[in-house]
Design a protein around this motif. Structure first.
Motif, short mmCIF file in Angstrom:
data_model
loop_
_atom_site.label_atom_id
_atom_site.label_comp_id
_atom_site.label_asym_id
_atom_site.label_seq_id
_atom_site.Cartn_x
_atom_site.Cartn_y
_atom_site.Cartn_z
N UNK A 30 0.85 -1.19 0.00
CA UNK A 30 0.00 0.00 0.00
C UNK A 30 0.89 1.24 0.00
N UNK A 31 0.83 2.04 -1.06
CA UNK A 31 1.66 3.24 -1.15
C UNK A 31 0.87 4.52 -0.90
N UNK A 32 -0.37 4.37 -0.43
CA UNK A 32 -1.20 5.53 -0.13
C UNK A 32 -0.89 6.01 1.28
N UNK A 33 -0.74 7.32 1.42
CA UNK A 33 -0.43 7.91 2.73
C UNK A 33 -1.17 9.22 2.88
N UNK A 34 -1.09 9.80 4.07
CA UNK A 34 -1.67 11.13 4.26
C UNK A 34 -0.83 12.16 3.51
N UNK A 35 -1.46 13.24 3.14
CA UNK A 35 -0.78 14.30 2.39
C UNK A 35 0.38 14.86 3.21
N UNK A 36 1.60 14.86 2.68
CA UNK A 36 2.72 15.46 3.42
C UNK A 36 2.51 16.97 3.56
N UNK A 37 2.90 17.49 4.70
CA UNK A 37 2.74 18.94 4.93
C UNK A 37 3.55 19.75 3.93
N UNK A 38 4.61 19.15 3.38
CA UNK A 38 5.44 19.87 2.41
C UNK A 38 4.76 20.01 1.05
N UNK A 65 10.48 14.79 -4.39
CA UNK A 65 10.17 15.33 -5.72
C UNK A 65 10.72 16.73 -5.93
N UNK A 66 11.02 17.41 -4.83
CA UNK A 66 11.51 18.79 -4.94
C UNK A 66 13.02 18.85 -5.19
N UNK A 88 11.93 18.46 -14.17
CA UNK A 88 13.14 17.99 -13.50
C UNK A 88 13.17 16.46 -13.47
N UNK A 89 12.05 15.85 -13.10
CA UNK A 89 11.97 14.39 -13.05
C UNK A 89 12.23 13.77 -14.42
N UNK A 90 11.69 14.40 -15.47
CA UNK A 90 11.90 13.88 -16.82
C UNK A 90 13.38 13.94 -17.21
N UNK A 91 14.05 15.02 -16.87
CA UNK A 91 15.47 15.13 -17.19
C UNK A 91 16.27 14.03 -16.48
N UNK A 92 16.04 13.89 -15.19
CA UNK A 92 16.82 12.93 -14.43
C UNK A 92 16.54 11.49 -14.83
N UNK A 93 15.27 11.13 -14.92
CA UNK A 93 14.93 9.73 -15.21
C UNK A 93 15.02 9.42 -16.70
N UNK A 94 14.84 10.42 -17.54
CA UNK A 94 15.04 10.20 -18.96
C UNK A 94 16.49 9.84 -19.26
N UNK A 95 17.41 10.61 -18.67
CA UNK A 95 18.82 10.30 -18.89
C UNK A 95 19.19 8.97 -18.24
N UNK A 194 8.45 8.53 -21.99
CA UNK A 194 8.36 8.87 -20.57
C UNK A 194 6.96 9.34 -20.23
N UNK A 195 6.56 9.10 -18.99
CA UNK A 195 5.29 9.60 -18.48
C UNK A 195 5.51 10.18 -17.10
N UNK A 196 4.91 11.33 -16.83
CA UNK A 196 5.08 11.97 -15.53
C UNK A 196 3.75 12.58 -15.09
N UNK A 197 3.47 12.48 -13.80
CA UNK A 197 2.23 13.07 -13.28
C UNK A 197 2.46 13.45 -11.82
N UNK A 198 2.65 14.74 -11.58
CA UNK A 198 2.92 15.24 -10.24
C UNK A 198 1.90 16.33 -9.92
N UNK A 199 1.04 16.04 -8.97
CA UNK A 199 -0.01 17.00 -8.60
C UNK A 199 0.46 17.79 -7.38
N UNK A 200 0.47 19.11 -7.51
CA UNK A 200 1.05 19.97 -6.49
C UNK A 200 0.00 20.73 -5.69
N UNK A 201 -1.24 20.67 -6.13
CA UNK A 201 -2.34 21.38 -5.47
C UNK A 201 -3.49 20.41 -5.20
N UNK A 202 -4.33 20.71 -4.20
CA UNK A 202 -5.39 19.76 -3.81
C UNK A 202 -6.67 19.85 -4.63
N UNK A 203 -6.76 20.75 -5.61
CA UNK A 203 -8.01 20.98 -6.31
C UNK A 203 -8.63 19.74 -6.93
N UNK A 204 -7.87 19.00 -7.73
CA UNK A 204 -8.40 17.81 -8.39
C UNK A 204 -8.78 16.74 -7.37
#
Length: 212
Positions: A30-38, A65-66, A88-95, A194-204
């Motif tokens: 299970x990789x689901x957790x509470x939202x980190x304060x960061x 991720x930061x 940033x993630x695409x650059x690092x993991x793509x290479x 490559x595929x990337x999906x990083x959600x930074x806000x709680x709206x969705x």
């Protein structure tokens, strides 16, 4: 026909490779957790049903991720600060994926390697607008989806097709299809998908929680 010769991954739960992802799935981790304060702080949902409050406070979040080794890609600190973490993630993991396939920067420079990126989340544009970084000269490219695939091609000197796909949840699959077709049509000698999906806000998350 096409063969997968190199890969890289970063997923919630500290997964750093495709092999680790397969093990995680096989073991039912299970990789689901509470939202980190960061990541974000939610306002109290006093008028929302308890089930909605519970749903919106949990998700799958990447660790670190930061973080970004900008110097390795010739990106200044000022530009890195205004870059979508997805880029940033695409650059690092793509290479990393290309390196795992036996390539290095010398062999990649000027090569006919195509880049096919699935990307849909655009939260960083809103983050920039609410930040002093929104005034940065790098803000326009830092939050633009078309730039995400272009950064990989530019940083590594790749000369093949460079395409971004935004088909929401199927974006990475569409990118994989695009890369495969380009190989079949001999438009490039190798394809980085490559595929990337990083959600930074709680709206969705909040909208989906209310929808059930």
């Amino acid at each position: 026909s096409a063969a997968l010769v190199g890969s890289s991954a970063q997923l919630p739960g500290g997964v750093q490779s495709l092999e680790a992802a397969w093990r995680m799935a096989a073991c039912g981790v299970d990789t689901v957790s509470e939202v980190p304060a960061s990541r974000w702080v939610l306002e109290p949902l006093s008028d929302a049903p308890s089930t909605v409050a519970l749903r919106v406070r949990h998700g799958g979040f990447l660790v670190g991720a930061e973080r970004f080794d900008n110097a390795s890609f010739g990106v200044s600190p000022a530009e890195a600060a205004a870059m979508d973490p997805q880029q940033r993630l695409l650059l690092e993991h793509g290479y990393e994926a290309l390196h795992a396939a036996g390539h290095d920067r010398a062999s990649l420079l000027g090569s006919n390697v195509g880049v096919f990126v699935g990307i849909s989340a655009n939260d960083f544009a809103e983050v920039l607008k609410a930040s002093p970084l929104g005034q940065s000269v790098y803000a326009a490219t830092g939050a633009a989806h078309p730039v995400a695939s272009g950064r990989l091609s530019y940083a590594l000197g790749l000369q093949g097709a460079c395409v971004g796909f935004d088909t929401a949840c199927s974006a990475a699959l569409a990118a994989a299809h695009g890369g495969l077709r380009a190989l079949q049509l001999r438009e490039c000698e190798a394809a980085l998908v490559a595929g990337v999906n990083l959600m930074l806000l709680p709206g969705v998350s909040l909208n989906f929680a209310v929808a059930g």
